[in-house]
Design a protein around this motif. Structure first.
Motif, PDB file in Angstrom:
ATOM      1  N   SER A 269      29.738  70.853  38.368  1.00 46.92           N
ATOM      2  CA  SER A 269      31.005  71.371  38.890  1.00 46.92           C
ATOM      3  C   SER A 269      31.465  72.597  38.110  1.00 46.92           C
ATOM      4  N   GLN A 270      31.268  72.597  36.793  1.00 46.14           N
ATOM      5  CA  GLN A 270      31.633  73.756  35.981  1.00 46.14           C
ATOM      6  C   GLN A 270      30.734  74.951  36.305  1.00 46.14           C
ATOM      7  N   ILE A 271      29.456  74.678  36.558  1.00 51.29           N
ATOM      8  CA  ILE A 271      28.538  75.761  36.932  1.00 51.29           C
ATOM      9  C   ILE A 271      28.962  76.369  38.266  1.00 51.29           C
ATOM     10  N   VAL A 272      29.340  75.518  39.214  1.00 53.76           N
ATOM     11  CA  VAL A 272      29.811  75.999  40.518  1.00 53.76           C
ATOM     12  C   VAL A 272      31.023  76.898  40.346  1.00 53.76           C
ATOM     13  N   GLU A 273      31.960  76.456  39.526  1.00 52.64           N
ATOM     14  CA  GLU A 273      33.175  77.237  39.302  1.00 52.64           C
ATOM     15  C   GLU A 273      32.853  78.576  38.655  1.00 52.64           C
ATOM     16  N   THR A 274      31.929  78.579  37.710  1.00 49.54           N
ATOM     17  CA  THR A 274      31.553  79.823  37.023  1.00 49.54           C
ATOM     18  C   THR A 274      30.917  80.809  37.991  1.00 49.54           C
ATOM     19  N   LEU A 275      29.991  80.335  38.823  1.00 43.78           N
ATOM     20  CA  LEU A 275      29.299  81.226  39.761  1.00 43.78           C
ATOM     21  C   LEU A 275      30.258  81.795  40.800  1.00 43.78           C
ATOM     22  N   ASN A 276      31.127  80.966  41.317  1.00 45.26           N
ATOM     23  CA  ASN A 276      32.077  81.443  42.330  1.00 45.26           C
ATOM     24  C   ASN A 276      33.116  82.378  41.723  1.00 45.26           C
ATOM     25  N   HIS A 277      33.541  82.105  40.481  1.00 47.98           N
ATOM     26  CA  HIS A 277      34.523  82.972  39.819  1.00 47.98           C
ATOM     27  C   HIS A 277      33.931  84.358  39.561  1.00 47.98           C
ATOM     28  N   ALA A 278      32.614  84.406  39.325  1.00 43.30           N
ATOM     29  CA  ALA A 278      31.932  85.686  39.091  1.00 43.30           C
ATOM     30  C   ALA A 278      31.525  86.368  40.397  1.00 43.30           C
ATOM     31  N   ASN A 279      31.887  85.747  41.544  1.00 46.81           N
ATOM     32  CA  ASN A 279      31.562  86.311  42.870  1.00 46.81           C
ATOM     33  C   ASN A 279      30.061  86.530  43.053  1.00 46.81           C
ATOM     34  N   ILE A 280      29.287  85.606  42.513  1.00 46.75           N
ATOM     35  CA  ILE A 280      27.839  85.677  42.696  1.00 46.75           C
ATOM     36  C   ILE A 280      27.506  85.117  44.077  1.00 46.75           C
ATOM     37  N   PRO A 281      26.900  85.898  44.960  1.00 47.39           N
ATOM     38  CA  PRO A 281      26.647  85.427  46.330  1.00 47.39           C
ATOM     39  C   PRO A 281      25.573  84.343  46.364  1.00 47.39           C
ATOM     40  N   SER A 282      25.713  83.455  47.340  1.00 45.79           N
ATOM     41  CA  SER A 282      24.693  82.446  47.600  1.00 45.79           C
ATOM     42  C   SER A 282      24.466  82.391  49.104  1.00 45.79           C
ATOM     43  N   PRO A 283      23.370  81.799  49.547  1.00 42.07           N
ATOM     44  CA  PRO A 283      23.135  81.720  50.992  1.00 42.07           C
ATOM     45  C   PRO A 283      24.220  80.902  51.683  1.00 42.07           C
ATOM     46  N   ASN A 284      24.721  81.397  52.775  1.00 45.71           N
ATOM     47  CA  ASN A 284      25.645  80.656  53.645  1.00 45.71           C
ATOM     48  C   ASN A 284      26.931  80.240  52.940  1.00 45.71           C
ATOM     49  N   GLY A 285      27.591  81.184  52.271  1.00 44.99           N
ATOM     50  CA  GLY A 285      28.897  80.867  51.727  1.00 44.99           C
ATOM     51  C   GLY A 285      28.911  80.674  50.228  1.00 44.99           C
ATOM     52  N   PRO A 286      30.025  80.154  49.695  1.00 47.03           N
ATOM     53  CA  PRO A 286      30.170  79.988  48.245  1.00 47.03           C
ATOM     54  C   PRO A 286      29.251  78.905  47.699  1.00 47.03           C
TER      55      PRO A 286
ATOM     56  N   LYS B  88      43.271  63.408  49.845  1.00 47.12           N
ATOM     57  CA  LYS B  88      42.227  63.081  50.812  1.00 47.12           C
ATOM     58  C   LYS B  88      40.905  62.969  50.070  1.00 47.12           C
ATOM     59  N   LEU B  89      39.881  62.456  50.758  1.00 45.91           N
ATOM     60  CA  LEU B  89      38.562  62.287  50.149  1.00 45.91           C
ATOM     61  C   LEU B  89      37.487  62.754  51.116  1.00 45.91           C
ATOM     62  N   SER B  90      36.402  63.253  50.563  1.00 47.85           N
ATOM     63  CA  SER B  90      35.229  63.618  51.355  1.00 47.85           C
ATOM     64  C   SER B  90      34.030  63.640  50.428  1.00 47.85           C
ATOM     65  N   GLN B  91      32.863  63.767  51.011  1.00 45.33           N
ATOM     66  CA  GLN B  91      31.633  63.812  50.216  1.00 45.33           C
ATOM     67  C   GLN B  91      31.652  65.002  49.261  1.00 45.33           C
ATOM     68  N   ASP B  92      32.063  66.164  49.751  1.00 39.59           N
ATOM     69  CA  ASP B  92      32.090  67.361  48.905  1.00 39.59           C
ATOM     70  C   ASP B  92      33.140  67.240  47.803  1.00 39.59           C
ATOM     71  N   ILE B  93      34.304  66.680  48.133  1.00 43.21           N
ATOM     72  CA  ILE B  93      35.359  66.529  47.123  1.00 43.21           C
ATOM     73  C   ILE B  93      34.884  65.634  45.991  1.00 43.21           C
ATOM     74  N   ILE B  94      34.203  64.543  46.323  1.00 45.53           N
ATOM     75  CA  ILE B  94      33.696  63.626  45.299  1.00 45.53           C
ATOM     76  C   ILE B  94      32.621  64.297  44.452  1.00 45.53           C
ATOM     77  N   ASN B  95      31.677  64.978  45.112  1.00 46.96           N
ATOM     78  CA  ASN B  95      30.572  65.612  44.376  1.00 46.96           C
ATOM     79  C   ASN B  95      31.045  66.722  43.449  1.00 46.96           C
ATOM     80  N   GLU B  96      32.118  67.401  43.810  1.00 49.97           N
ATOM     81  CA  GLU B  96      32.602  68.515  42.995  1.00 49.97           C
ATOM     82  C   GLU B  96      33.588  68.074  41.915  1.00 49.97           C
ATOM     83  N   CYS B  97      33.950  66.799  41.908  1.00 50.41           N
ATOM     84  CA  CYS B  97      34.876  66.297  40.891  1.00 50.41           C
ATOM     85  C   CYS B  97      34.129  66.073  39.572  1.00 50.41           C
ATOM     86  N   PRO B  98      34.637  66.567  38.455  1.00 50.92           N
ATOM     87  CA  PRO B  98      33.910  66.440  37.189  1.00 50.92           C
ATOM     88  C   PRO B  98      33.917  65.043  36.583  1.00 50.92           C
TER      89      PRO B  98
END
Length: 465
Positions: free
Chosen positions: A227-244, A332-342
């Motif tokens: 989750s911290q890696i995801v936050e770092t990459l998105n904060h640096a605006n590093i592009p990925s396929p199909n969105g953030p 609320k809850l979802s698969q992505d919300i759970i996976n991104e929770c540290p």
């Protein structure tokens, strides 16, 4: 679906289907053969149901056949016969009872099925029944043999290092080569090879993507959470396929063996439209296809770290406590919300411990999101009551009937909730095994015969009081 003009002949519908088989099964050829049959037998084709480019292994995706069955069971079709080229066009179902079931639905509604290109009359005789059963078995066996041949070919090509479908992972690209290995061009996302003899291999992607891959491994081994890696990459605006960037994308990079140059094939398989199965490691095909992007030692350390996280002992009470905390925070809850929770385990861990995410949601007081029409949520009892209503009206339940029913969600909701339509059928209190279905069909047929006798006697008494 096309409406055609009819004459004084017997109105009939035609059903045509073509997957990717030989030209003799093209839709035009099927229509021509059916037209000749109709001319000889006195039929006029008034409606066409078509499934172009669809496999005959199941009903899934065959909107033409679904619509045909829906129109037939509605009780008001504009035709009294269905014309099909042969048994294989009706379907190559692996269970021959499935093909017979759909034909029985039509016949039970007073609409006979005619196989125009078969050497027998579908008249219910013993010879016709034997021939039809044999043809159904042969149609299913053809698909099984073809599947086995294609599987062997894919395995052989994978051993040679040729890519067997799917998108290229981050940090890699797909290179099109000729049959002698001469490079042609890099394929863009969504592009496919044009010649059957060409092959596709993996190569390194742009240097900036390779640097990001190495950065992901470096941060992970520095005890940074995904989750911290995801936050770092998105904060640096590093592009990925199909969105953030997301949790699953980062973990996919960490687990992909292409990062050390290995192409791994046959991890999973899905033959003959059956559910996806995970193959044991001894069946995997691993081939060296390019130079590593990260050092093998670095990759091995990352796998050990991922494995240690996965087997960390989890207590269900603690899991629910963390999930409830997340629910209070996010509302609320979802698969992505759970996976991104540290601080919570992965969504897969909740599914494994509690049987499903839905069960875990209920344990912390979260109401399941809408599953049906206009955001309506359907309880298990409401869904099963819908199955009972359809059965009371038609005497059976199919996916096409469920999709056409007003006040019910699509059949996918039933399969997701109960595992399959058959399971829902059984939970609603109806027969599910072959012997039970046969007994029920015989009972219905007997009841219809008795009703006809009673109606005939009543009519006779009315004429001669």
């Amino acid at each position: 679906m096309t409406e055609l003009a009819s004459d004084v002949r017997t109105p009939a519908a035609q059903y045509i289907r073509m997957s990717t088989e030989h030209q003799r099964y093209s839709l035009d050829n099927q229509c021509a053969a059916i037209a000749e049959y109709a001319e000889r037998r006195g039929f006029a084709v008034v409606k066409t149901y078509a499934d172009p480019g669809k496999s005959g292994l199941s009903l899934k995706g065959r909107d033409g056949l679904k619509q045909l069955l829906t129109d037939v069971v509605s009780g008001q079709p504009s035709y009294s016969a269905i014309l099909v080229l042969d048994v294989s066009r009706w379907g190559r179902f692996q269970d021959t009872d499935q093909a017979a079931h759909y034909e029985f639905i039509c016949r039970d509604a007073g609409v006979d099925v005619h196989y125009c290109g078969e050497p027998f009359e579908n008249d219910g005789s013993m010879v016709a029944s034997i021939m039809k059963s044999l043809k159904r078995v042969m149609a299913g066996e053809y698909s099984r043999e073809l599947s086995a041949k294609l599987s062997r070919a894919h395995h052989q090509q994978a051993r040679l290092g040729f890519k067997q479908g799917g998108p290229a992972p981050y940090g890699t690209r797909r290179l099109l080569v000729s049959d002698d290995g001469t490079p042609r061009c890099l394929l863009e996302p969504g592009q496919r090879k044009g010649l059957h003899s060409d092959r596709v291999i993996y190569v390194h992607g742009p240097q900036d993507e390779l640097k990001v891959v190495r950065q992901i491994f470096r941060m992970f081994l520095q005890k940074r959470s995904i989750s911290q890696i995801v936050e770092t990459l998105n904060h640096a605006n590093i592009p990925s396929p199909n969105g953030p960037w997301g949790w699953a994308r980062v973990k996919g990079v960490l687990r992909c063996e292409l990062m050390i140059g290995n192409y791994v094939f046959n991890r999973t398989s899905r033959k003959l439209k059956k559910p996806l199965t995970h193959n044991p490691p001894e069946l995997w095909i691993r081939t060296k296809v390019m130079e590593p992007i990260v050092a093998p030692r670095t990759f091995a350390q990352a796998q050990r770290e991922l494995h240690s996280q996965r087997i960390y002992p989890l207590q269900e009470a603690d899991m629910l406590k963390k999930l409830k905390r997340l629910f209070r925070s996010k509302k609320k809850l979802s698969q992505d919300i759970i996976n991104e929770c540290p601080y919570t385990p992965s969504s897969h861990a909740y599914s494994a411990h509690f049987g499903s995410l839905l069960t875990a949601y209920r344990a912390v007081g979260f109401e399941c999101p809408p599953t049906g029409l206009r955001g309506k949520y359907y309880s298990d009892d409401e869904l099963l009551d819908g199955v009972r209503r359809l059965h009371a009206e038609f005497g059976f339940v199919t996916m096409a009937l469920i999709n056409a029913a007003s006040g019910l969600p699509k059949y996918k909701v039933f399969t997701k909730r109960f595992g399959s339509i058959v399971n829902a059928y059984g939970l609603a209190g109806f027969p599910t095994t072959k012997s039970e279905r046969i007994a029920a069909a015989r009972q219905r047929a007997s009841a219809r015969r008795e009703n006809k006798k009673v109606a005939a006697v009543s009519g006779e008494e009315a004429r001669h009081p």
